[in-house]
Each structure stands twice: as structure tokens, then as C-alpha cells.
Write an enzyme that holds these catalytic residues in place. Structure first.
Site, PDB file in Angstrom:
ATOM      1  N   HIS A  82       0.841  -1.188   0.000  1.00 15.53           N
ATOM      2  CA  HIS A  82       0.000   0.000   0.000  1.00 15.53           C
ATOM      3  C   HIS A  82       0.876   1.238   0.000  1.00 15.53           C
ATOM      4  O   HIS A  82       1.837   1.322   0.749  1.00 15.53           O
ATOM      5  CB  HIS A  82      -0.914   0.044   1.234  1.00 15.53           C
ATOM      6  CG  HIS A  82      -1.740   1.298   1.295  1.00 15.53           C
ATOM      7  ND1 HIS A  82      -2.868   1.471   0.534  1.00 15.53           N
ATOM      8  CD2 HIS A  82      -1.571   2.442   1.979  1.00 15.53           C
ATOM      9  CE1 HIS A  82      -3.361   2.673   0.766  1.00 15.53           C
ATOM     10  NE2 HIS A  82      -2.599   3.287   1.639  1.00 15.53           N
ATOM     11  N   ASP A 161     -15.577   2.675   7.650  1.00 18.25           N
ATOM     12  CA  ASP A 161     -14.522   3.621   7.261  1.00 18.25           C
ATOM     13  C   ASP A 161     -15.066   4.658   6.288  1.00 18.25           C
ATOM     14  O   ASP A 161     -14.742   5.837   6.383  1.00 18.25           O
ATOM     15  CB  ASP A 161     -13.323   2.883   6.650  1.00 18.25           C
ATOM     16  CG  ASP A 161     -12.284   3.869   6.119  1.00 18.25           C
ATOM     17  OD1 ASP A 161     -11.737   4.623   6.947  1.00 18.25           O
ATOM     18  OD2 ASP A 161     -12.047   3.911   4.906  1.00 18.25           O
ATOM     19  N   ARG A 168     -15.165  12.776   8.978  1.00  9.40           N
ATOM     20  CA  ARG A 168     -13.903  13.426   9.354  1.00  9.40           C
ATOM     21  C   ARG A 168     -13.586  14.571   8.406  1.00  9.40           C
ATOM     22  O   ARG A 168     -13.077  15.617   8.809  1.00  9.40           O
ATOM     23  CB  ARG A 168     -12.758  12.404   9.331  1.00  9.40           C
ATOM     24  CG  ARG A 168     -12.784  11.444  10.510  1.00  9.40           C
ATOM     25  CD  ARG A 168     -11.904  10.231  10.266  1.00  9.40           C
ATOM     26  NE  ARG A 168     -10.525  10.595   9.995  1.00  9.40           N
ATOM     27  CZ  ARG A 168      -9.681   9.866   9.255  1.00  9.40           C
ATOM     28  NH1 ARG A 168     -10.075   8.705   8.741  1.00  9.40           N
ATOM     29  NH2 ARG A 168      -8.459  10.278   9.052  1.00  9.40           N
ATOM     30  N   SER A 183      -7.844   3.646   9.452  1.00  9.13           N
ATOM     31  CA  SER A 183      -8.587   3.720   8.195  1.00  9.13           C
ATOM     32  C   SER A 183      -7.855   2.944   7.095  1.00  9.13           C
ATOM     33  O   SER A 183      -8.436   2.094   6.399  1.00  9.13           O
ATOM     34  CB  SER A 183      -8.757   5.200   7.812  1.00  9.13           C
ATOM     35  OG  SER A 183      -9.162   5.345   6.483  1.00  9.13           O
ATOM     36  N   LYS A 187      -8.799  -1.212   5.486  1.00  5.66           N
ATOM     37  CA  LYS A 187      -9.068  -1.533   4.082  1.00  5.66           C
ATOM     38  C   LYS A 187      -8.150  -2.652   3.575  1.00  5.66           C
ATOM     39  O   LYS A 187      -8.563  -3.514   2.803  1.00  5.66           O
ATOM     40  CB  LYS A 187      -8.922  -0.269   3.226  1.00  5.66           C
ATOM     41  CG  LYS A 187     -10.117   0.670   3.444  1.00  5.66           C
ATOM     42  CD  LYS A 187     -10.007   1.957   2.662  1.00  5.66           C
ATOM     43  CE  LYS A 187      -9.144   2.966   3.379  1.00  5.66           C
ATOM     44  NZ  LYS A 187      -9.598   4.342   3.326  1.00  5.66           N
TER      45      LYS A 187
END
Ligand code: URA
Ligand code: CA
Length: 434
Positions: A82, A161, A168, A183, A187
Site C-alpha cells: 500500500h 470507514d 472526518r 482507516s 481496508k
């Protein structure tokens, strides 16, 4: 349990229990707890932080708020990579076939999203015919057979999320380490990763502008991953200038092809080898980082990585002849060289501003409804620390509009030439749980 007591507890700086975290995440996902109470709790978390247990619990509560992708039918250790995102970040396009060439299963779920260029799927769609509409069985069969496949985001992944991130966004609580880390990690875990390699970018083009902030986020995510039983490590890499030379969808596919041939930009190549070695280690396809790097270099040199990319494109309907004939990728009507106004050394290429220039050309989306022009973008000719002579091309603009004066102005304002400048360090830190 009452939401007001949970808010008060966090307001007073106390740690929330597993049950309390579960309660508010479930209640909010189901629409039983109103935005105003969750907003208040988010602000309390923003100021009072969360400890390691709370962060892990929040992550898993969000994972369990929706579907989890079950990749157990795929043999081997599924390592996901990621990136926290940057400008011209071509790494996924290179890494997916590269590590698959070492028999590491790459079962990638990817998105389109907003940004300076498209997401991985948009970039791949520069290849005629390429598609990501695979059934779950097709996806799993492809990864088992050829080790790599990419699908679009489907199903109901981490709905908690999605709701919390949107809230947010309008309550000034995006910028909180426990909230960002949980968050992102929720995922990755919901998408079925057994192990996770994180590329946390730092610099002007990154979400985390300073190295301290990047380190704090990286540590937070590595701890969460480890605490929920996923081997996780992070690389902090430079995003003060764009990565590689290409910023744009088809341009980045071309850059990825060059890199898989061993002819790519130095920084992109080095980052891919660094991340790929860590992935190979976590996937237990190598026992040392040096050994992993050797294997990666070998599949680049002997053509296996490039063939893997062709196979991957063909499997998903793409015209793999673009690999040998990149001129078949979408071409822009105009190529406009931007010459240096003075001689010297490149001191700065402000990544996010160059990204905005690419977006103005149509390479990315500002809103979900925007259409991407796959052919357009910017090719850098020089990177920070390199010599340049007056009149040398700094960049080439690939455009489908003839008038690029605004883009050109932005480029001049954000590529600085001086007498001296150092090449920036690419790999700032490696963060493991040890
Ligand atoms: N990216 C995410 O996915 N979540 C955040 O909270 C911030 C950035
Ligand atoms: Ca690039």
C-alpha cells in the site's frame, strides 16, 4: 451502553474498551448513532489519541463492519503493498508483475479515485481492451495459475470507514494518526492481505509532508498490523519530487514497461527493488533482503518480469503488443518541450504542484464525475541534483489542447534551478516491528 458516556470517557483522556469501540462503530454504520455524537467523539480522539489496543480494536471493528475478501483459496502468502500516495507513483504497475515473476501471489484490489493522475486501474486501461471485470472465481483462478490479477473494488468493504472518513472530512478530524492508520489498515485487512508492505511517502507531494509525521504514521500502521496478526513493515520514501519521469496514465504504463526491462528511472527502479525485496521476504520466497534483490534483478534481466506483464495484460483482455510497441498506447496530439530559462542544477521539482499541472492537462480527476484523458501528462527530463543548460528541455508536456500556457507557467514556477543542489535521499527509513 450509551454513546454520551463513551464521548465523555475519551474527552477525559481515558482508553475505550473493545466493547465501547465496537458499539460506536456498529451503531454508526447502522445509522443508529447520529453524526453529531460521532463528530464529538472523533474530535475527542483527535485531541486525546488512542493507545495501541484501541487502534487495533478500531481497525478490526471497521474491518468487521462489512465484507471481508476471502483469499484462502489462493495458495501462498498474500502480501499486499500500500502506498499513501504521491505524484507519478508508478510502483504498483511495476511491482505487481515483478513479484509475481517470483511466484508471489498478487491478488490486487484497486480503485480509481481522485488525484493528479488516475489510479492503477485507470492507468492499466490505457492498454486497449484491458478490463477488471472478473468474477471472484476468475480472479482466484488467475492468481493461482499466473500469480497476478487486478480487480475493481466490489462488495461492501469497510462501510464504517467510508462513513467515518466522510464525517472526518467535514469536521476537521482527518489529520489524526490513530484515525488515519486505522482507516488505511482496515481496508488492507478487509481486502484479504496476510502480510502488508507499506510505502509511506514524505515531502511536498505526500499526505505526510515531514519525515517525523511520516514516521509516526508508519509506526502506527506497523503496530496495528502486527497487533492484529498481519506481518507488516513500512518504507518511508521520498516524495519531494515526482517519482520517475512520467506523470500521466499511458505515460506511466510506458515507464513501467521500461522499468520491467531494466531501463527505467533510477529512483523508481530502486524503490521497486526495495519494496519488492520486503514483499519477497514476507512471502517467504527469500530468506535475506540481499537474496530477494538478486532474484528480482534476475527476473528483470532474463525477461521473466516483462513476460509476466504481457501475460497479465492478455489474461485481462489487454493488447499485450503494447509492451513491444509502446507507440500503440494512447498518444496526445501535442508534445510541447519546456526549455530551461537558465543554466545550473535542478534544486527543486515541487511534486504536488507538478501533479496539479498534470491534472490541468486532464490526467486526473478532481471529482468522481470527471473523465480522464489517458494520453496526457508530463515527462520530466531532469531530476533534482542534475545539471541543466539554458535551452535544454526541462519537461515535455503531452496535451490534447494546443494552448498550454498556464501549465507551462506552473511548471516554471515549480522547477527551481540554482548553483548547487544535492540529489535527495530516496529511502528515508525502514520500519519494522523489531
Ligand atoms: N487515507 C485513508 O485511506 N484514510 C485516511 O484516513 C487518510 C488517508
Ligand atoms: Ca512516474
Amino acid at each position: 451502553m450509551r454513546m454520551i458516556d463513551i464521548i465523555a470517557k475519551k474527552r477525559d483522556g481515558k482508553a475505550l474498551s473493545t466493547e465501547e469501540i465496537q458499539f460506536f462503530v456498529d451503531g454508526y454504520t447502522k445509522g443508529e448513532i447520529p453524526d453529531y455524537q460521532v463528530s464529538s467523539l472523533l474530535m475527542a480522539i483527535y485531541f486525546e489519541d488512542m493507545n495501541d489496543d484501541e487502534r487495533a480494536n478500531l481497525t478490526m471493528a471497521m474491518v468487521h463492519s462489512g465484507d471481508m475478501i476471502d483469499l484462502s483459496a489462493i495458495s501462498g502468502i498474500k502480501v499486499d503493498k500500500h502506498s499513501t500516495g504521491g505524484v507519478g507513483d508508478t510502483t504498483t504497475l511495476v511491482l505487481a508483475p515483478l513479484v509475481a515473476a517470483l511466484d508471489i501471489p498478487v491478488a490486487k484490489m484497486s480503485g480509481r479515485g481522485l488525484g493528479h493522475t488516475g489510479g492503477t486501474i485507470d492507468k492499466l486501461e490505457s492498454v486497449a481492451g484491458f478490463h477488471v471485470e472478473l468474477t471472484k472465481n476468475e480472479f482466484i483462478d488467475l492468481v493461482n495459475r499466473d500469480k497476478v490479477a487486478v480487480v475493481g473494488q466490489s462488495g461492501n468493504l469497510t462501510p464504517a470507514d467510508k462513513k467515518l472518513y466522510a464525517l472526518r472530512d467535514v469536521t476537521a478530524t482527518v489529520n489524526s494518526i490513530p484515525l488515519i492508520a486505522s482507516s488505511i489498515m482496515s481496508k488492507k485487512i478487509a481486502a484479504g492481505a496476510d502480510a502488508i508492505v507499506l510505502d509511506v511517502k514524505t515531502g511536498a507531494g505526500a499526505f505526510m509532508k515531514t519525515e517525523e509525521d511520516a514516521r509516526e504514521l508508519a509506526l502506527a500502521m506497523v503496530r496495528i498490523g502486527t497487533n492484529v496478526g498481519r506481518k507488516t513493515m513500512a518504507v518511508i520514501s521520498d516524495m519531494s519530487q515526482p517519482l520517475g519521469f512520467a506523470i500521466g496514465n499511458a505515460l506511466e504504463v510506458k515507464e513501467a514497461i521500461a522499468t520491467l526491462k531494466g531501463e527505467g528511472p533510477e529512483d523508481l527502479t530502486e524503490l521497486v527493488l526495495t519494496l519488492g525485496s520486503q514483499m519477497a521476504l514476507l512471502a517467504q520466497k527469500a530468506t535475506t533482503l540481499e537474496g530477494a534483490r538478486q532474484k528480482l534483478l534476475e527476473v528483470i534481466q532474463n525477461g521473466t518480469a516483462l513476460n509476466k506483464f504481457k501475460e497479465f495484460l492478455t489474461n485481462q483482455g489487454g493488447d499485450a503488443s503494447v509492451v513491444d510497441h509502446p507507440e500503440k498506447l494512447p498518444q496526445a496530439a501535442f508534445q510541447i518541450a519546456v526549455p530551461a530559462k537558465s543554466s545550473g542544477v535542478i534544486k527543486q521539482i515541487v511534486a504536488d504542484e507538478i501533479g496539479v499541472a498534470a491534472m490541468w492537462l486532464g490526467a486526473g480527476r478532481a471529482t468522481k464525475e470527471d473523465e480522464i484523458d489517458l494520453a496526457v501528462g508530463i515527462m520530466l527530463h531532469k531530476k533534482v541534483g542534475e545539471q541543466v543548460k539554458q535551452g535544454d528541455p526541462l519537461v515535455t508536456i503531452y496535451s490534447n489542447k494546443k494552448d498550454v500556457s498556464e501549465v507551462m507557467e506552473k511548471i516554471y514556477a515549480n522547477i527551481k534551478i540554482a548553483d548547487h543542489a544535492e540529489k535527495p535521499t530516496l529511502i528515508h527509513q525502514i520500519i519494522t516491528n523489531e
